[in-house]
Design a protein around this motif. Structure first.
Motif, PDB file in Angstrom:
ATOM      1  N   TRP A   1     -18.302  20.350  28.253  1.00  0.00           N
ATOM      2  CA  TRP A   1     -18.532  18.551  28.539  1.00  0.00           C
ATOM      3  C   TRP A   1     -19.400  17.994  27.633  1.00  0.00           C
ATOM      4  O   TRP A   1     -20.735  18.683  27.457  1.00  0.00           O
ATOM      5  CB  TRP A   1     -19.271  18.357  29.878  1.00  0.00           C
ATOM      6  CG  TRP A   1     -18.219  19.030  30.972  1.00  0.00           C
ATOM      7  CD1 TRP A   1     -18.145  20.125  31.799  1.00  0.00           C
ATOM      8  CD2 TRP A   1     -17.178  18.133  31.466  1.00  0.00           C
ATOM      9  NE1 TRP A   1     -16.836  20.059  32.672  1.00  0.00           N
ATOM     10  CE2 TRP A   1     -16.466  18.833  32.479  1.00  0.00           C
ATOM     11  CE3 TRP A   1     -16.716  16.783  31.409  1.00  0.00           C
ATOM     12  CZ2 TRP A   1     -15.414  18.175  33.413  1.00  0.00           C
ATOM     13  CZ3 TRP A   1     -15.683  16.277  32.155  1.00  0.00           C
ATOM     14  CH2 TRP A   1     -15.108  16.939  33.183  1.00  0.00           C
ATOM     15  N   VAL A   2     -18.973  17.228  26.735  1.00  0.00           N
ATOM     16  CA  VAL A   2     -19.607  16.591  25.770  1.00  0.00           C
ATOM     17  C   VAL A   2     -19.455  15.136  25.754  1.00  0.00           C
ATOM     18  O   VAL A   2     -18.434  14.486  25.740  1.00  0.00           O
ATOM     19  CB  VAL A   2     -19.166  17.113  24.458  1.00  0.00           C
ATOM     20  CG1 VAL A   2     -19.838  16.520  23.317  1.00  0.00           C
ATOM     21  CG2 VAL A   2     -19.399  18.545  24.225  1.00  0.00           C
ATOM     22  N   GLU A   3     -20.652  14.500  25.940  1.00  0.00           N
ATOM     23  CA  GLU A   3     -20.410  13.020  25.556  1.00  0.00           C
ATOM     24  C   GLU A   3     -20.036  12.460  24.256  1.00  0.00           C
ATOM     25  O   GLU A   3     -20.700  12.990  23.347  1.00  0.00           O
ATOM     26  CB  GLU A   3     -21.807  12.342  26.133  1.00  0.00           C
ATOM     27  CG  GLU A   3     -22.148  12.494  27.600  1.00  0.00           C
ATOM     28  CD  GLU A   3     -23.393  11.782  27.913  1.00  0.00           C
ATOM     29  OE1 GLU A   3     -23.618  11.001  28.701  1.00  0.00           O
ATOM     30  OE2 GLU A   3     -24.385  12.438  27.386  1.00  0.00           O
ATOM     31  N   GLY A   4     -19.199  11.720  24.242  1.00  0.00           N
ATOM     32  CA  GLY A   4     -18.540  11.086  23.008  1.00  0.00           C
ATOM     33  C   GLY A   4     -17.781   9.736  23.124  1.00  0.00           C
ATOM     34  O   GLY A   4     -17.465   9.546  24.392  1.00  0.00           O
ATOM     35  N   LEU A   5     -17.436   9.210  21.871  1.00  0.00           N
ATOM     36  CA  LEU A   5     -16.447   8.118  21.977  1.00  0.00           C
ATOM     37  C   LEU A   5     -14.999   8.664  21.292  1.00  0.00           C
ATOM     38  O   LEU A   5     -14.893   9.502  20.666  1.00  0.00           O
ATOM     39  CB  LEU A   5     -17.107   7.038  21.102  1.00  0.00           C
ATOM     40  CG  LEU A   5     -18.104   6.153  21.317  1.00  0.00           C
ATOM     41  CD1 LEU A   5     -19.200   6.939  21.717  1.00  0.00           C
ATOM     42  CD2 LEU A   5     -18.479   4.968  20.312  1.00  0.00           C
ATOM     43  N   ILE A   6     -14.198   7.875  21.949  1.00  0.00           N
ATOM     44  CA  ILE A   6     -12.728   8.178  21.813  1.00  0.00           C
ATOM     45  C   ILE A   6     -12.064   6.834  21.430  1.00  0.00           C
ATOM     46  O   ILE A   6     -11.580   5.895  22.158  1.00  0.00           O
ATOM     47  CB  ILE A   6     -12.101   8.881  22.935  1.00  0.00           C
ATOM     48  CG1 ILE A   6     -12.692   9.993  23.469  1.00  0.00           C
ATOM     49  CG2 ILE A   6     -10.478   8.871  22.657  1.00  0.00           C
ATOM     50  CD1 ILE A   6     -12.630  11.294  22.441  1.00  0.00           C
ATOM     51  N   PRO A   7     -12.082   6.661  19.991  1.00  0.00           N
ATOM     52  CA  PRO A   7     -11.380   5.210  19.680  1.00  0.00           C
ATOM     53  C   PRO A   7      -9.992   5.001  20.231  1.00  0.00           C
ATOM     54  O   PRO A   7      -9.195   5.989  19.970  1.00  0.00           O
ATOM     55  CB  PRO A   7     -11.418   5.576  18.037  1.00  0.00           C
ATOM     56  CG  PRO A   7     -12.493   6.476  17.673  1.00  0.00           C
ATOM     57  CD  PRO A   7     -12.624   7.341  18.824  1.00  0.00           C
ATOM     58  N   GLY A   8      -9.778   3.976  20.718  1.00  0.00           N
ATOM     59  CA  GLY A   8      -8.536   3.454  21.070  1.00  0.00           C
ATOM     60  C   GLY A   8      -8.804   3.563  22.815  1.00  0.00           C
ATOM     61  O   GLY A   8      -8.694   2.683  23.584  1.00  0.00           O
ATOM     62  N   ILE A   9      -9.015   4.805  23.345  1.00  0.00           N
ATOM     63  CA  ILE A   9      -9.080   4.896  24.797  1.00  0.00           C
ATOM     64  C   ILE A   9     -10.513   3.843  25.160  1.00  0.00           C
ATOM     65  O   ILE A   9     -10.517   3.524  26.243  1.00  0.00           O
ATOM     66  CB  ILE A   9      -9.012   6.296  25.234  1.00  0.00           C
ATOM     67  CG1 ILE A   9      -7.866   7.180  25.264  1.00  0.00           C
ATOM     68  CG2 ILE A   9      -9.635   6.356  26.763  1.00  0.00           C
ATOM     69  CD1 ILE A   9      -7.782   8.582  25.344  1.00  0.00           C
ATOM     70  N   ASP A  10     -11.276   3.901  24.233  1.00  0.00           N
ATOM     71  CA  ASP A  10     -12.504   3.380  24.649  1.00  0.00           C
ATOM     72  C   ASP A  10     -12.531   1.916  24.654  1.00  0.00           C
ATOM     73  O   ASP A  10     -13.435   0.990  24.983  1.00  0.00           O
ATOM     74  CB  ASP A  10     -13.775   3.519  23.989  1.00  0.00           C
ATOM     75  CG  ASP A  10     -13.427   3.307  22.206  1.00  0.00           C
ATOM     76  OD1 ASP A  10     -12.396   2.885  21.995  1.00  0.00           O
ATOM     77  OD2 ASP A  10     -14.639   3.283  21.430  1.00  0.00           O
ATOM     78  N   PHE A  11     -11.317   1.208  24.489  1.00  0.00           N
ATOM     79  CA  PHE A  11     -11.074  -0.041  24.635  1.00  0.00           C
ATOM     80  C   PHE A  11     -10.550  -0.454  26.219  1.00  0.00           C
ATOM     81  O   PHE A  11     -10.433  -1.541  26.364  1.00  0.00           O
ATOM     82  CB  PHE A  11     -10.092  -0.722  23.721  1.00  0.00           C
ATOM     83  CG  PHE A  11     -10.888  -0.694  22.267  1.00  0.00           C
ATOM     84  CD1 PHE A  11     -11.174  -1.982  21.956  1.00  0.00           C
ATOM     85  CD2 PHE A  11     -10.818   0.219  21.486  1.00  0.00           C
ATOM     86  CE1 PHE A  11     -11.849  -2.107  20.700  1.00  0.00           C
ATOM     87  CE2 PHE A  11     -11.496   0.052  20.112  1.00  0.00           C
ATOM     88  CZ  PHE A  11     -11.842  -1.139  19.926  1.00  0.00           C
ATOM     89  N   CYS A  12     -10.658   0.513  26.972  1.00  0.00           N
ATOM     90  CA  CYS A  12     -10.019   0.239  28.290  1.00  0.00           C
ATOM     91  C   CYS A  12     -11.307  -0.027  29.168  1.00  0.00           C
ATOM     92  O   CYS A  12     -12.224   0.407  29.014  1.00  0.00           O
ATOM     93  CB  CYS A  12      -9.438   1.653  29.024  1.00  0.00           C
ATOM     94  SG  CYS A  12      -7.992   2.198  28.367  1.00  0.00           S
ATOM     95  N   ASN A  13     -11.040  -1.268  29.919  1.00  0.00           N
ATOM     96  CA  ASN A  13     -12.217  -1.849  30.511  1.00  0.00           C
ATOM     97  C   ASN A  13     -12.174  -1.083  32.060  1.00  0.00           C
ATOM     98  O   ASN A  13     -11.308  -0.556  32.370  1.00  0.00           O
ATOM     99  CB  ASN A  13     -11.872  -3.510  30.814  1.00  0.00           C
ATOM    100  CG  ASN A  13     -12.081  -4.237  29.189  1.00  0.00           C
ATOM    101  OD1 ASN A  13     -13.270  -3.875  28.740  1.00  0.00           O
ATOM    102  ND2 ASN A  13     -11.314  -5.024  28.890  1.00  0.00           N
TER     103      ASN A  13
END
Length: 571
Positions: A267-279
């Protein structure tokens, strides 16, 4: 503020950037969803549903994820961060935040198309003006925000500023030609906390097999970490930038990394460009999953956004995901928004450590609390109020649950389970702590005698946490704990009301503002005129603090009822 045309150009560049980096938008699109929410993901109407028969809406290669692994592989940041990470100076979250800070300022960053799409400012309390922050006085967020901002400023001054300046100098300077400012680091911190996901990476992806032993304990501090960026400066400046995948060869696992392991998943915390635009949404039918083999999405080692509703219809709708069951305190602090009548709202109550240190027999009580592994704070979820004395007779299910879980035990058999146990909504562990803190001298002696009975019969036995809790309850009962609970909740409510009035005054203020459109009504008081000119930050603060007052008052009423019932049982 950018014009609509500029926003369209920025979005087009980002969509093209996603495409060349392997992101697939299937029956969904990214577009603006209002000035207050920025961008969002929306379903794309199409003829027929064949293209979405599996419910997959978006697919993002894991190679595009911004994670601590990527930072440690970066040609500029990696060697510097690896040394800091090894020495324990920073954590994995700091690595991602530092990466975002650098890429925001870096000349010709390959992440520019993505970063340009991110918010420039935020609506979390760390970005509030002094006037806006004053609306939070009396709440837990007020002190937390001030302390966190001081902590971030110290971290920036001690570690970030010189390091980023050095990196930018080696890379040819910043995009603007100016040095790093604290706001750049604050921006990166907010980007991480508002967009990061806890990603279940396959173990083999994070720690691929190599010629060397993956669990080698050899020193890797001098190992050159391959860059995750392209070195072709002539193409980096354009929007046609493809992010290089994280190299899979020659990696060794550090002791710090090994702590992330959990079976076959890391389990790693990170950003996923594209999916991270979901509100965020309360009732959602969309989630995200990792596809190691590609059997679901068709793309091995990817993350995909999937809807449980396979036929989305021909109407365009926003696709939301759940950020979790979070109260307004957490939503406002981390994400910068609140939900009116949030069903997951909660009140935090704690007993101050300095008060314990100044209490009579504090050393003995501290020892008893340590033996119980006690916590001096607790969260009181709003939904507990539906099962207490003030809620009516509407929850037999919880009554049975609370009755079974009541931990009172009597050595002598004389102290019976109290009459109010079936509607006791306060957490038992917190009540056990309060019973211990409220012990009188003769009660402490009785607790000691009861615990000695156990050790006298078995010299090798040490009292367990449950033994200590039972001894304290046998000696003292609940009267002192309930009085202490009433005092804590009363103090909490007074603290909330001291700066901004009662819950009713907040409600009247919000009602007047929502009904009136005339911001210059001369009949309004000076206070009302002030609030008519406020922005959404202050509005969110008022709704949040009103919710805290509501919960404090209702839980105080419950505690007062319990104190009354306990007094009757004792008489």
């Amino acid at each position: 503020m950018a014009s609509a045309a500029e926003e369209d150009v920025k979005l087009d560049r980002f969509l093209h950037w996603l495409q060349i980096n392997g992101v697939q938008l299937r029956r969904c699109s990214i577009k603006r969803c209002g000035s207050s929410k920025g961008y969002g993901v929306f379903s794309s109407p199409s003829v027929g549903d064949e293209s979405n028969s599996d419910g997959v809406l978006m697919v993002v290669p894991l190679d595009l994820a911004i994670t601590p692994m990527r930072v440690l592989q970066d040609g500029m940041l990696g060697p510097r961060c690896a040394e800091m990470f090894k020495e324990g100076d920073v954590d994995d979250r700091f690595l991602v935040i530092l990466f975002l800070t650098v890429e925001r300022l870096r000349r010709n960053s390959p992440w520019k198309s993505y970063i340009d799409m991110l918010p420039r400012t935020f609506t979390s309390p760390l970005w509030f003006s002094e006037d806006e922050l004053s609306e939070l006085k009396g709440t837990s967020l007020y002190k937390a925000t001030i302390l966190q901002k001081k902590k971030l400023q110290a971290l920036f001054d001690d570690k970030v500023k010189s390091l980023v300046q050095e990196i930018l100098h080696d890379d040819g300077g910043s995009e603007s030609g100016q040095g790093i400012q604290f706001e750049d680091f604050l921006w990166a911190n907010s980007v991480f906390w508002t967009r990061a996901l806890n990603i279940p990476f396959p173990h083999t992806y994070v720690f691929p097999s190599s010629d060397g032993d993956a669990n080698s304990s050899s020193d890797t501090s001098n190992q050159k970490v391959p860059s995750s960026h392209t070195n072709d400066k002539t193409s980096i400046g354009s929007m046609d930038v493809k992010i290089k995948p994280i190299p899979a060869e020659g990696r060794e696992m550090s002791n710090e990394e090994s702590s992330w392991l959990n079976g076959e998943t890391v389990w790693v915390e990170g950003l996923i460009p594209g999916i991270d635009f979901c509100n965020h949404g309360l009732e959602v039918s969309t989630t995200w999953e990792v596809d190691e083999s590609g059997c679901v999405s068709g793309v091995p080692l990817s993350m995909y956004l999937v809807s449980e509703i396979q036929k989305l219809g021909d109407m365009e709708k926003e696709i939301c995901i759940s950020y979790g069951n979070k109260g307004n305190e957490e939503l406002l602090y981390l994400y910068g928004f609140i939900l009116q009548n949030n069903p997951d709202d909660y009140l935090m109550v704690h007993y101050p450590l300095d008060a314990l240190q100044n209490a009579p027999f504090s050393d003995v009580k501290a020892q008893l609390l340590e033996m119980q592994k006690a916590d001096l704070r607790c969260l009181l979820p709003r939904n507990l109020l539906g099962h207490g004395f003030t809620a009516g007779e509407d929850s037999k299910k919880l009554e049975e649950k609370v009755s079974v879980n009541y931990s009172g035990y009597s050595w002598s058999g004389q102290r019976k389970a109290p009459s109010y146990s079936c509607k006791l909504i306060f957490p038992e562990d917190f009540l056990a702590s309060l019973r211990t803190i409220s012990l009188q001298e003769h009660e402490i002696s009785k607790v000691s005698a009861l615990l000695n009975e156990l050790t006298d019969s078995d010299e090798e036995r040490q009292p367990s946490s449950d033994d200590v809790k039972a001894a304290v309850w046998e000696a003292a009962g609940d009267l002192g704990a309930f009085q202490l609970l009433v005092d804590l909740l009363y103090h909490r409510l007074m603290e909330l009301e001291e700066s901004s009035g009662t819950e009713e005054s907040d409600l009247r203020l919000l009602e007047r503002l929502s009904q009136s459109e005339d911001f210059e009504d001369p009949s309004c008081s000076g206070l009302e005129q002030h609030y008519k000119k406020m922005n959404m930050n202050a509005w969110s603060s008022i709704i949040y603090r009103r919710g805290q007052k509501f919960l404090a008052a209702r839980f105080l009423k419950e505690a007062e009822y319990l104190l009354e019932m306990c007094s009757k049982d004792a008489s």
